[in-house]
Design a protein around this motif. Sequence first.
Motif, short mmCIF file in Angstrom:
data_model
loop_
_atom_site.label_atom_id
_atom_site.label_comp_id
_atom_site.label_asym_id
_atom_site.label_seq_id
_atom_site.Cartn_x
_atom_site.Cartn_y
_atom_site.Cartn_z
N THR A 82 62.13 35.94 -0.39
CA THR A 82 61.39 37.08 -0.93
C THR A 82 60.68 37.84 0.18
O THR A 82 60.01 37.26 1.02
N LEU A 83 60.87 39.16 0.15
CA LEU A 83 60.17 40.04 1.09
C LEU A 83 59.09 40.79 0.32
O LEU A 83 59.24 41.01 -0.88
N TYR A 84 58.03 41.18 1.01
CA TYR A 84 57.00 41.99 0.36
C TYR A 84 56.94 43.34 1.05
O TYR A 84 56.89 43.41 2.29
N SER A 85 56.93 44.41 0.24
CA SER A 85 56.84 45.73 0.84
C SER A 85 55.44 45.89 1.44
O SER A 85 54.49 45.23 1.01
N THR A 86 55.36 46.77 2.43
CA THR A 86 54.09 46.93 3.16
C THR A 86 53.29 48.09 2.59
O THR A 86 53.78 48.90 1.82
N ASN A 87 52.05 48.15 3.02
CA ASN A 87 51.14 49.22 2.63
C ASN A 87 51.44 50.46 3.48
O ASN A 87 51.28 50.43 4.70
N ILE A 88 51.90 51.54 2.86
CA ILE A 88 52.19 52.75 3.64
C ILE A 88 51.22 53.88 3.30
O ILE A 88 51.51 55.05 3.48
N THR A 89 50.03 53.51 2.80
CA THR A 89 48.96 54.51 2.66
C THR A 89 48.31 54.65 4.05
O THR A 89 48.48 53.78 4.92
N PRO A 90 47.54 55.74 4.25
CA PRO A 90 46.95 55.94 5.59
C PRO A 90 45.71 55.10 5.87
O PRO A 90 44.86 55.52 6.65
N PRO A 148 43.92 56.55 1.08
CA PRO A 148 44.04 55.28 1.80
C PRO A 148 43.62 54.11 0.93
O PRO A 148 42.63 54.20 0.20
N VAL A 149 44.37 53.05 0.95
CA VAL A 149 44.06 51.88 0.14
C VAL A 149 44.06 50.66 1.05
O VAL A 149 44.97 50.48 1.85
N LYS A 150 43.00 49.84 0.91
CA LYS A 150 42.95 48.61 1.72
C LYS A 150 43.69 47.52 0.96
O LYS A 150 43.25 47.10 -0.10
N ALA A 151 44.80 47.11 1.49
CA ALA A 151 45.59 46.06 0.83
C ALA A 151 46.61 45.53 1.81
O ALA A 151 47.29 46.31 2.48
N SER A 152 46.67 44.21 1.93
CA SER A 152 47.68 43.62 2.82
C SER A 152 48.72 42.91 1.98
O SER A 152 48.39 42.24 1.00
N ALA A 153 49.97 43.05 2.39
CA ALA A 153 51.06 42.38 1.67
C ALA A 153 51.02 40.89 1.97
O ALA A 153 50.63 40.49 3.07
N PRO A 154 51.40 40.04 1.00
CA PRO A 154 51.52 38.62 1.29
C PRO A 154 52.58 38.38 2.37
O PRO A 154 53.42 39.25 2.63
N GLU A 155 52.53 37.21 3.00
CA GLU A 155 53.55 36.83 3.99
C GLU A 155 54.93 36.78 3.33
O GLU A 155 55.05 36.31 2.19
N ASN A 156 55.94 37.22 4.04
CA ASN A 156 57.31 37.07 3.53
C ASN A 156 57.65 35.60 3.40
O ASN A 156 57.16 34.77 4.15
N ASP A 157 58.50 35.31 2.42
CA ASP A 157 58.89 33.92 2.19
C ASP A 157 60.41 33.83 2.36
O ASP A 157 61.15 33.91 1.40
N LEU A 158 60.84 33.70 3.62
CA LEU A 158 62.27 33.75 3.92
C LEU A 158 62.79 32.39 4.35
O LEU A 158 62.05 31.56 4.88
N LYS A 159 64.09 32.19 4.13
CA LYS A 159 64.71 30.93 4.53
C LYS A 159 64.73 30.84 6.05
O LYS A 159 65.01 31.82 6.73
#
Length: 465
Positions: A82-90, A148-159
């Motif tokens: 699973t990948l998580y999209s990133t925050n692309i707000t300024p 602008p929104v303060k939010a960090s994506a969770p860590e990716n969970d990759l094999k």
Amino acid sequence: MRFLRAISLLLTVAVIAAVGFLMIGWRSEIPPDDRAASTPYPPDLVTKGAQLAAVGNCIACHTKPGQEAFAGGLPIPTPFGTLYSTNITPDPETGIGRWSEAAFVRAMREGVDRQGNHLYPAFPYDHFTWVTDEDNKALYAFLMTRKPVKASAPENDLKFPLQFRPLLVGWNMLFFREGVMQPDPSQSEEWNRGRYLAEGLGHCGACHTPRNAFGAEDRNHHFAGGEAEGWQAYAINADSKSPVPWTVDSIAFYLRNGWHELHGVSRGPMAEVTGNLGLLPDSDIRAIATYIASVMGEPSPERKERGEQLLRSFGKGGADITTASLDENKASADLAGHPGAAIYGAACATCHESGRAQPFGGLHFTLSTAVNSANPQNIINVTLFGLPPADGQLSAIMPAFGNTLNDQQVADLVGYLRERFSDQPAWSGLTDLVAKTRSGEHPVTVLPSDGIERAPKNVGAKEQK
Ligand code: HEC
Ligand code: HEC
Ligand code: HEC
């Protein structure tokens, strides 16, 4: 001794190759630009950027349902984890508020972030690489003027070992061709515009082209049908299974309105695509349709004849369907004893043979791409989950039958639809597929026909002007 020497030679070669590989793929950091988010951007550039962002469907992947627009964090399941999209707000800390335009263009064109890390191709940079500098400028202005929104994506969970981003250098070497689209001078300007939008920002192939074992689109089967969020994205090339062949006019209408009288409504992730395309001017929609129709090509004489026959028996719009014309298509009496026949008669026929016009009446299944496709997934999805209403507007609605029909009944019904309304071979493994879909083992994104329920707080790109 000789053996040891051979080993050390081999090791040296391997190290040199690895270093060379990393050097080719190495990208430097682009310095942060602290003024990026506070610079004023011309309103018409921002408006143009909003249209382009809609074509690119940025909001769909970069927004979690019910959360702030573009703040990222949406899980994107892939066969590799699973990948998580990133925050692309300024937001300067957690978003792209410190990205210069050059850094943004590099991400779009090469799939590399500001710090120089390679991005995973779940971010469709293999399509976005086609976007011109001029259009990237507008997209950048649009994103930099969002809240602008303060939010960090969770860590990716990759094999393992895929969390190691330098491996993407190898993927890029094999599958990625960087560069802006080169127009084909033998084609019209409209066709080239359509190709630019469909293959570039619109990334139609990300869903409509099958993928190979490395998750890359299979170039030899361009638009031959793929998968997206638990749905089949039908073939939109010469393999199209649409009973009445698509034309420039019908594709343009479908993309503009999210439905067509001979093809029904767009559902699942396609609802989001057609919902977003609403921002585009007619000329661009027409251009996309021109290009897609040319990829589909002229239907074979047999398909064309069959389509025309259907049109004659249904009358334009499918409004004057009669039981008589149906029986011409299939001797339904032969199927009277089929276990799905009674369910269809009781639960579906009232709406799907009512003759009520699209998109509010159910499509007659003889016209259905879903019933004629090699994979029954989309019918199962619609039957189990229905078509939820779109908030505050008149929309196509269908009740969910997940609570009234058990797995065997749904399987019987779907098998019946196939036998009665297509001349294709029967599907196998239906009960199992229905069970997996119901239990969530095969996860499905369910959206109303305007495709914007997924992020109710942001109500999609339509209101992002
Ligand atoms: C199909 C889903 C999808 C779509 C559509 C999409 N993105 Fe993304 N995007 C992602 C994912 C996933 C990542 C994170 C990739 C990674 O972690 O390597 C990402 C990363 C990015 C990044 C890098 C941000 C960072 O902090 O590293 C930028 C910039 C970006 N996207 C912009 C856009 C824009 C602009 C659009 C629309 C034109 C768009 N994306 C459309 C899935 C998508
Ligand atoms: C996020 C995935 C996704 C993207 C991107 C996407 N599609 Fe689709 N498309 C689908 C799915 C899923 C369906 C099936 C929807 C349904 O069952 O109603 C579909 C259906 C269609 C159909 C109807 C085909 C038929 O025979 O009924 C057309 C035409 C189409 N898409 C064109 C496009 C074009 C043109 C683009 C690019 C501008 C595009 N799609 C981008 C997922 C996608
Ligand atoms: C209350 C009316 C209603 C009932 C009852 C109903 N539907 Fe629908 N259905 C609709 C509407 C409206 C649509 C959207 C228009 C369209 O695309 O056909 C739709 C769409 C569909 C579609 C997508 C059309 C396509 O491309 O193939 C499928 C599949 C479907 N319905 C299956 C069923 C099945 C199976 C039943 C019976 C269990 C059923 N429906 C009962 C109203 C209804």
